[in-house]
Design a protein around this motif. Sequence first.
Motif, PDB file in Angstrom:
ATOM      1  N   MET A  80       0.840  -1.191   0.000  1.00 31.54           N
ATOM      2  CA  MET A  80       0.000   0.000   0.000  1.00 31.54           C
ATOM      3  C   MET A  80       0.875   1.240   0.000  1.00 31.54           C
ATOM      4  SD  MET A  80      -2.738   1.337   2.866  1.00 31.54           S
ATOM      5  CE  MET A  80      -3.916   0.023   2.546  1.00 31.54           C
ATOM      6  N   ILE A  81       0.518   2.206  -0.829  1.00 29.92           N
ATOM      7  CA  ILE A  81       1.224   3.481  -0.898  1.00 29.92           C
ATOM      8  C   ILE A  81       0.219   4.597  -0.649  1.00 29.92           C
ATOM      9  CG2 ILE A  81       2.471   5.074  -2.402  1.00 29.92           C
ATOM     10  CD1 ILE A  81       3.726   2.763  -3.772  1.00 29.92           C
ATOM     11  N   ILE A  82       0.556   5.476   0.293  1.00 29.82           N
ATOM     12  CA  ILE A  82      -0.324   6.592   0.636  1.00 29.82           C
ATOM     13  C   ILE A  82       0.433   7.889   0.372  1.00 29.82           C
ATOM     14  CG2 ILE A  82      -1.646   7.716   2.458  1.00 29.82           C
ATOM     15  CD1 ILE A  82      -1.883   4.992   3.800  1.00 29.82           C
ATOM     16  N   ASN A  83      -0.063   8.684  -0.559  1.00 29.08           N
ATOM     17  CA  ASN A  83       0.522   9.988  -0.847  1.00 29.08           C
ATOM     18  C   ASN A  83      -0.104  11.044   0.054  1.00 29.08           C
ATOM     19  OD1 ASN A  83       2.214   9.105  -2.961  1.00 29.08           O
ATOM     20  ND2 ASN A  83       0.504   9.158  -4.402  1.00 29.08           N
ATOM     21  N   MET A  84       0.739  11.899   0.618  1.00 30.89           N
ATOM     22  CA  MET A  84       0.269  12.955   1.517  1.00 30.89           C
ATOM     23  C   MET A  84       0.907  14.284   1.096  1.00 30.89           C
ATOM     24  SD  MET A  84       0.447  10.900   5.186  1.00 30.89           S
ATOM     25  CE  MET A  84      -0.519  12.168   6.028  1.00 30.89           C
TER      26      MET A  84
ATOM     27  N   ALA B 138       2.613  11.000  11.365  1.00 31.13           N
ATOM     28  CA  ALA B 138       2.709  10.112  12.527  1.00 31.13           C
ATOM     29  C   ALA B 138       1.353   9.507  12.880  1.00 31.13           C
ATOM     30  CB  ALA B 138       3.292  10.874  13.717  1.00 31.13           C
ATOM     31  N   ARG B 139       0.292  10.317  12.812  1.00 31.88           N
ATOM     32  CA  ARG B 139      -1.049   9.798  13.107  1.00 31.88           C
ATOM     33  C   ARG B 139      -1.468   8.748  12.088  1.00 31.88           C
ATOM     34  NH1 ARG B 139      -2.430  15.281  14.191  1.00 31.88           N
ATOM     35  NH2 ARG B 139      -3.564  15.390  12.195  1.00 31.88           N
ATOM     36  N   LYS B 140      -1.175   8.994  10.827  1.00 32.89           N
ATOM     37  CA  LYS B 140      -1.549   8.037   9.787  1.00 32.89           C
ATOM     38  C   LYS B 140      -0.821   6.705   9.985  1.00 32.89           C
ATOM     39  CE  LYS B 140      -3.926   8.067   7.001  1.00 32.89           C
ATOM     40  NZ  LYS B 140      -5.253   7.415   6.900  1.00 32.89           N
ATOM     41  N   ILE B 141       0.445   6.762  10.352  1.00 33.82           N
ATOM     42  CA  ILE B 141       1.191   5.524  10.593  1.00 33.82           C
ATOM     43  C   ILE B 141       0.591   4.756  11.757  1.00 33.82           C
ATOM     44  CG2 ILE B 141       3.432   4.621  11.338  1.00 33.82           C
ATOM     45  CD1 ILE B 141       4.717   6.906   9.770  1.00 33.82           C
ATOM     46  N   GLU B 142       0.223   5.472  12.825  1.00 34.12           N
ATOM     47  CA  GLU B 142      -0.396   4.819  13.971  1.00 34.12           C
ATOM     48  C   GLU B 142      -1.727   4.176  13.577  1.00 34.12           C
ATOM     49  OE1 GLU B 142      -0.839   3.372  17.731  1.00 34.12           O
ATOM     50  OE2 GLU B 142       0.931   4.300  16.815  1.00 34.12           O
ATOM     51  N   GLU B 143      -2.507   4.865  12.775  1.00 34.77           N
ATOM     52  CA  GLU B 143      -3.779   4.302  12.317  1.00 34.77           C
ATOM     53  C   GLU B 143      -3.557   3.027  11.509  1.00 34.77           C
ATOM     54  OE1 GLU B 143      -5.689   7.315  10.078  1.00 34.77           O
ATOM     55  OE2 GLU B 143      -5.976   8.683  11.795  1.00 34.77           O
TER      56      GLU B 143
ATOM     57  N   ARG C  30      -3.870  -2.934  11.019  1.00 34.31           N
ATOM     58  CA  ARG C  30      -3.209  -4.197  10.699  1.00 34.31           C
ATOM     59  C   ARG C  30      -2.963  -5.048  11.928  1.00 34.31           C
ATOM     60  NH1 ARG C  30      -0.319  -4.065   5.782  1.00 34.31           N
ATOM     61  NH2 ARG C  30       1.388  -5.238   6.720  1.00 34.31           N
ATOM     62  N   GLY C  31      -3.309  -4.521  13.119  1.00 33.64           N
ATOM     63  CA  GLY C  31      -3.090  -5.267  14.347  1.00 33.64           C
ATOM     64  C   GLY C  31      -1.631  -5.419  14.714  1.00 33.64           C
ATOM     65  N   GLU C  32      -0.820  -4.424  14.363  1.00 36.12           N
ATOM     66  CA  GLU C  32       0.608  -4.466  14.647  1.00 36.12           C
ATOM     67  C   GLU C  32       0.940  -3.541  15.812  1.00 36.12           C
ATOM     68  OE1 GLU C  32       2.117  -5.126  10.034  1.00 36.12           O
ATOM     69  OE2 GLU C  32       2.298  -3.168  11.013  1.00 36.12           O
TER      70      GLU C  32
ATOM     71  N   ALA D  77       4.806  14.070   1.346  1.00 37.40           N
ATOM     72  CA  ALA D  77       5.229  12.817   1.964  1.00 37.40           C
ATOM     73  C   ALA D  77       4.553  11.651   1.289  1.00 37.40           C
ATOM     74  CB  ALA D  77       4.923  12.825   3.464  1.00 37.40           C
ATOM     75  N   GLN D  78       5.139  10.496   1.481  1.00 35.47           N
ATOM     76  CA  GLN D  78       4.549   9.246   1.012  1.00 35.47           C
ATOM     77  C   GLN D  78       4.842   8.179   2.061  1.00 35.47           C
ATOM     78  OE1 GLN D  78       6.050   6.494  -2.352  1.00 35.47           O
ATOM     79  NE2 GLN D  78       4.591   7.854  -3.393  1.00 35.47           N
ATOM     80  N   VAL D  79       3.838   7.373   2.383  1.00 39.58           N
ATOM     81  CA  VAL D  79       3.973   6.300   3.358  1.00 39.58           C
ATOM     82  C   VAL D  79       3.727   4.979   2.649  1.00 39.58           C
ATOM     83  CG1 VAL D  79       3.103   5.309   5.510  1.00 39.58           C
ATOM     84  CG2 VAL D  79       3.234   7.797   5.250  1.00 39.58           C
ATOM     85  N   ARG D  80       4.611   4.023   2.849  1.00 38.42           N
ATOM     86  CA  ARG D  80       4.468   2.699   2.243  1.00 38.42           C
ATOM     87  C   ARG D  80       4.377   1.645   3.336  1.00 38.42           C
ATOM     88  NH1 ARG D  80       8.902   2.937  -2.769  1.00 38.42           N
ATOM     89  NH2 ARG D  80       8.087   4.833  -3.735  1.00 38.42           N
ATOM     90  N   PHE D  81       3.451   0.724   3.163  1.00 38.54           N
ATOM     91  CA  PHE D  81       3.224  -0.338   4.131  1.00 38.54           C
ATOM     92  C   PHE D  81       3.130  -1.675   3.410  1.00 38.54           C
ATOM     93  CE2 PHE D  81       2.689   2.322   7.711  1.00 38.54           C
ATOM     94  CZ  PHE D  81       2.522   1.516   8.836  1.00 38.54           C
TER      95      PHE D  81
END
Length: 349
Positions: A1-5, A14-19, A24-26, A129-133
Motif C-alpha cells: 500500500m502506498i499513501i501519498n500525503m 505520525a497519526r496516519k502511521i499509527e492508524e 493491521r493489528g501491529e 510525503a509518502q507512506v508505504r506499508f
Amino acid sequence: MIINMPNTETNRIARKIEELHQERGEAGNDRVLTLIISTEKDELKEALEAANGASREHPCRVIAVINDDGSPDSTPNQAGQTTVTTSNDVPESPVNTAHSSNVTAMAAPNATCDVITIDPDGAATDLDAQVRFGADAGAGEVIILQPRGGLKRHADTLVMPLLVPDIPIVTWWPTNPPANPANDPLGAMSGRRITDAARSNNPAATFERLAANWEPQDIDLAWTRITIWRAMLASMLDQPPHLPVTSVKLTGGERSLPLQLLATWLGRQLAAPVSMEYVPDTDFITGVYLERGDGTLSLTREHSDEAVISQPGQKPQTVSMPLRTLEESLSEELRRIDPDEVYASVIRG
C-alpha cells in the motif's frame, strides 16, 4: 500500500502511521532500528530497494529524505488538479495542489500496489510525503519526505517526530555525503553513519574529505565491500607453513577505493611493503599476491563471480566470490552499530 500525503505535516504523518498499525493489528514498536536515508530523487528507487531488502534481516522504519525538488512527472489536468489512480484504475478524488505531482511521481515499487492520496487539510505547507506499508515496504514501513524551500535546511526537525523510540538510529547517504557527516543535522542524531564514496560524483575527493572528518561512528561501504577479501586472505595465511610475508602486490582498477583500503589494511597487518598494479577497464579488485619464502600465495578474480586461490605446492582452487550487491553491503553494516576498530586504524593510515 502506498499513501501519498501532499502538503502535509509530520504530526499528520505520525497519526496516519499509527492508524495503519492499528488497522493491521501491529504493535509498530518491534523495529530494531530507524534507518534514515538522505538521498536525491533520482537515487531514491535504488536506495529504497536496497533498504527494503536489508529490512528483511533487520526490521526497521525507513525514513527517506529527498534533498532536491526534482521535476514532477505527473500531468495536471486542465483545472490544475492531479488525478491519482489505484491498481484497479478507479480514480480517487483529485488533489487540488500545485505540488501534489511531486509526491505522486515518487517511484512505486511495483505496478499492482494500491495508491491512495489524502487531500491536504488546511493551508499549503512545504512538505510532501509518502507512506508505504506491507509488501511495498519490506519488513517495516517506509516514509518518504520531500521538503521544499527553507524546510530543506531543517530535515532533523522533520524526522524527529517520526523516529521509533528507544532504538538505534542509522543515517545512510547512498551517493553524495556531506563533507562531515557528524556535523550534518541527520548525522548528528545517529549512532551510526554510513557513506558510499565510490558512488559519489568524485569518489577520491569525497573519501579524502570523509577521512579528514572521520569519527568513530562513521563507516564507508568501500570498506564493507572488501570483507570477503579480508576473510579469505586471513584464512589462507592461517594455513601452515606460517612464514612471514615479505611483499604484497594488488591489482585492480585505478580508481577503486576498496583496492586502496585493502592495500592499506594488508600493509598494516603484515608489516610488509605493498605495491599496486592498475588494470585498465575495471573498477574492482582483480588480485592479491603475497610473497613468502616458499613462493607466492595469490587470490585472483578475473570474473565477477569466481575467484582462484593458488598456494605453493597445491593445485589452484576455484571458489565462489561474486561482487557484493548494495543490499548485501548495507545489511552487513546494519548488523553492527558499534565502531569498527579495524576500519579506524586503516582510515587513520
